[in-house]
Motif scaffolding. Structure first.
Motif, short mmCIF file in Angstrom:
data_model
loop_
_atom_site.label_atom_id
_atom_site.label_comp_id
_atom_site.label_asym_id
_atom_site.label_seq_id
_atom_site.Cartn_x
_atom_site.Cartn_y
_atom_site.Cartn_z
N GLY A 154 0.81 -1.23 0.08
CA GLY A 154 -0.01 0.05 0.17
C GLY A 154 0.97 1.39 -0.06
O GLY A 154 0.81 2.08 -0.74
N ALA A 155 1.99 1.34 0.81
CA ALA A 155 2.92 2.22 0.82
C ALA A 155 3.35 2.66 -0.52
O ALA A 155 3.48 3.63 -1.07
CB ALA A 155 4.01 2.42 1.92
N LEU A 156 3.79 1.49 -0.98
CA LEU A 156 4.42 1.69 -2.38
C LEU A 156 3.50 2.18 -3.71
O LEU A 156 3.66 2.87 -4.34
CB LEU A 156 5.26 0.28 -2.92
CG LEU A 156 6.34 0.04 -2.12
CD1 LEU A 156 6.80 -1.39 -2.27
CD2 LEU A 156 7.64 1.20 -2.32
N ILE A 157 2.28 1.39 -3.59
CA ILE A 157 1.10 2.00 -4.38
C ILE A 157 0.83 3.30 -4.32
O ILE A 157 0.67 4.00 -5.38
CB ILE A 157 0.18 1.01 -4.41
CG1 ILE A 157 0.50 -0.55 -5.07
CG2 ILE A 157 -1.21 1.54 -5.17
CD1 ILE A 157 -0.35 -1.54 -4.77
N GLY A 158 0.76 3.78 -3.04
CA GLY A 158 0.70 5.08 -2.65
C GLY A 158 1.72 5.97 -3.32
O GLY A 158 1.01 7.16 -3.99
N GLU A 159 2.87 5.76 -3.19
CA GLU A 159 3.87 6.54 -4.08
C GLU A 159 3.59 6.55 -5.51
O GLU A 159 3.88 7.74 -6.18
CB GLU A 159 5.21 6.17 -3.62
CG GLU A 159 5.58 6.12 -2.26
CD GLU A 159 5.79 7.65 -1.85
OE1 GLU A 159 6.87 7.98 -1.99
OE2 GLU A 159 4.67 8.24 -1.34
N ALA A 160 3.25 5.32 -6.09
CA ALA A 160 2.98 5.51 -7.52
C ALA A 160 1.85 6.33 -7.77
O ALA A 160 1.79 7.16 -8.87
CB ALA A 160 2.83 4.14 -7.87
#
Lengths: 309, 215
Positions: A154-160
């Motif tokens: 979720g943290a990585l998708i949020g950054e994307a």
């Protein structure tokens, strides 16, 4: 053959001949290796051969044709992996949407703590997070795996997604506001759908990482593909099937992951090309890279806008 | 908090093993990855094919499976490698295609005209790569490479699940021994990981921002 490599291909008979020679050498090597395997691996130990306790041993081929073993692998292992991966993927996308909205908020009081939380989740191993949830949350292995994967991805998708928001032309926001929308409405109804669509390939690429990471459940004791085939089955049938089972597990993981990553690549090919770093280059799978590419593109577009006015 | 301070020597022991794994397997992955990247842009079709298949297969195999192979299947097949060495090899092999992709994305970022110019000056493959392409590709390669090593840092924890006593294993043991202070113990472990990953991440973002704008 992609990008710059085209240019290294000196056209002409010399290159073709060299390529042919290399192909022949590679073919001979592969045939020799396979021949060596079949000749030595099945030879009895007394004659100096290695008996590979697995797929090369004809007496152990029965495992590939046993429907009971296959149904166990599929209904316990593959299902265990997919069950965790699908729930975690849905949660990760929801968490990613929340993170990206909070992190691109106007208020510093929301933005900065969110950034710290995201950095914390991104910098910590998923395995440690699984252990943390398992020991502190007492949720059981399944939810430990699911929540750790959901929060990390979720943290990585949020950054994307934030990269997608950054890369949108400023006119989109202005258009929303000029239609009488509130800032939040404009973000949710105008900007966000575009950002999501643009970042879909990167999100799917991230889901490949998620699917691979479900195998960490093996270490914390969750019954997924790796554990079911290589622990449960091999302790039930004895270690003599270990290598065959390993090959089966590997092929199943490859089938799942390759189909998902080819889907991601297909999405990227057919989608918007603005975020691709270079012609023929690999997808920016790491969202932090995607952000910088998006920022550079947005800056370039802005300077274009200014010069055309 | 007291638990962390009392057990600081053990944390540092685990941290040392983690850093050792990171450095050794990182260097090995760099070497392997460079070879794979060179194969992928080489004029020889066979080499390109082999490198592409290698990249696709390793990238879509979970690290846990690779480590399982090195730690449990190889001894079963008769290997006598110590677990730490096996884990280092596994991490290096798993990381090498990611290194290769980072290098390749840097090489692909160099405008095609540069390679054409090199060719038109009469440079061969080796010369145009070492004198024209690589010096330009290098600056675009560093930030994604740093990201690969950040991922590798986190991946070393998986080796802890396969008999290597590093930071994750130390944390697990300490958490089991101190049931009342699990949160503090595990946050201590997380801090040590963040000590490597966050500065590297900031460095990568900084370099990338600087160089993306210049491009």
């Amino acid at each position: 053959m992609t990008g710059a490599s085209v240019l290294f291909d000196a056209p002409g008979p010399k290159a073709r001949r060299r390529s042919l020679i290399f192909s022949i050498i590679a073919g001979v090597l592969v045939v020799a290796a396979l021949g060596w395997m079949f000749l030595t691996l099945n030879a009895p130990k007394e004659s100096g051969g290695i008996t590979l306790p697995g797929m090369f041993d004809a007496s152990r081929w029965d495992i590939y044709a046993d429907p009971e073993i296959w149904s166990f692998i599929i209904f316990q292992g593959v299902w265990g992996t997919l069950r965790a991966a699908i729930v975690a993927a849905v949660l990760a996308i929801i968490i990613g949407v929340l993170f990206s909205l909070l992190r691109s908020a106007e208020t510093a009081w929301i933005r900065i703590p969110t950034a710290v939380v995201i950095e914390f989740f991104r910098g910590m191993p998923v395995l440690l997070m699984m252990l943390f949830i398992l020991l502190v949350g007492s949720t059981g292995q399944y939810w430990a795996v699911v929540w750790a994967l959901a929060v990390y991805n979720g943290a990585l998708i949020g950054e994307a997604l934030r990269a997608g928001l950054v890369s949108l032309p400023r006119g989109q926001r202005e258009a929303g506001l000029s239609l009488g929308m509130r800032p939040l409405q404009s973000k949710m109804l105008v900007e966000f759908p575009q950002a999501f669509r643009q970042m879909l390939p990167i999100i799917v690429a991230q889901l490949v990482v998620l699917l691979k990471d479900t195998s960490l459940g093996y270490i914390v004791g969750y019954q997924e593909l790796l554990r079911v085939t290589l622990n449960n089955l091999s302790s039930f049938y004895g270690n003599r099937y270990l290598f065959s089972l390993f090959v089966i597990t590997w092929l199943l993981y490859l089938a799942m992951n390759l189909s998902l990553s080819w889907f991601a690549r297909w999405l990227a090919r057919r989608g918007d090309r603005r975020l691709r770093p270079a012609k023929g280059g690999p997808l920016p799978e790491d969202p932090s890279q995607a952000i910088l590419v998006a920022q550079a593109n947005a800056a370039a577009r802005q300077s274009e806008d200014n010069s055309s006015r | 908090m007291d638990v962390v301070i009392e057990n600081l020597p053990r944390y540092l022991e685990g941290f040392t093993v983690t850093v050792l794994l990171l450095v050794v397997s990182g260097l090995a992955a760099l070497v392997l990855g460079t070879i794979v990247a060179a194969m992928r842009i080489s004029p020889v079709g066979t080499l390109r094919g082999v490198a592409t298949v290698y990249t696709e297969i390793i990238r879509n195999t979970p690290l846990t499976l690779v480590l399982f192979f090195c730690a449990l299947i190889l001894p079963y097949l008769g290997s006598r490698l110590p677990y730490t060495v096996a884990a280092t090899v596994a991490l290096a092999v798993y990381t090498s295609p990611f290194v290769a992709e980072a290098l390749r994305s840097g090489i692909n970022g160099v405008p095609v005209g540069q390679a054409e110019a090199a060719r038109s000056l009469g440079f061969g493959f080796g010369q145009s790569v070492t004198l024209v392409i690589f010096p330009q590709a290098f600056r675009m390669t560093i930030p994604p490479l740093i990201n690969v090593f950040i991922a590798l840092t986190k991946n070393t924890s998986v080796a802890g699940g396969f008999f290597v006593v590093e930071l994750f294993t130390v944390g697990k043991e300490l958490a089991n021994a101190n049931g009342d202070a699990v949160i503090a113990v595990l946050l201590g472990v997380a801090t040590f990981y963040l000590l490597i990953t966050v500065p590297l991440g900031l460095l990568a973002a900084q370099l990338e921002r600087k160089w993306v704008v210049q491009r």
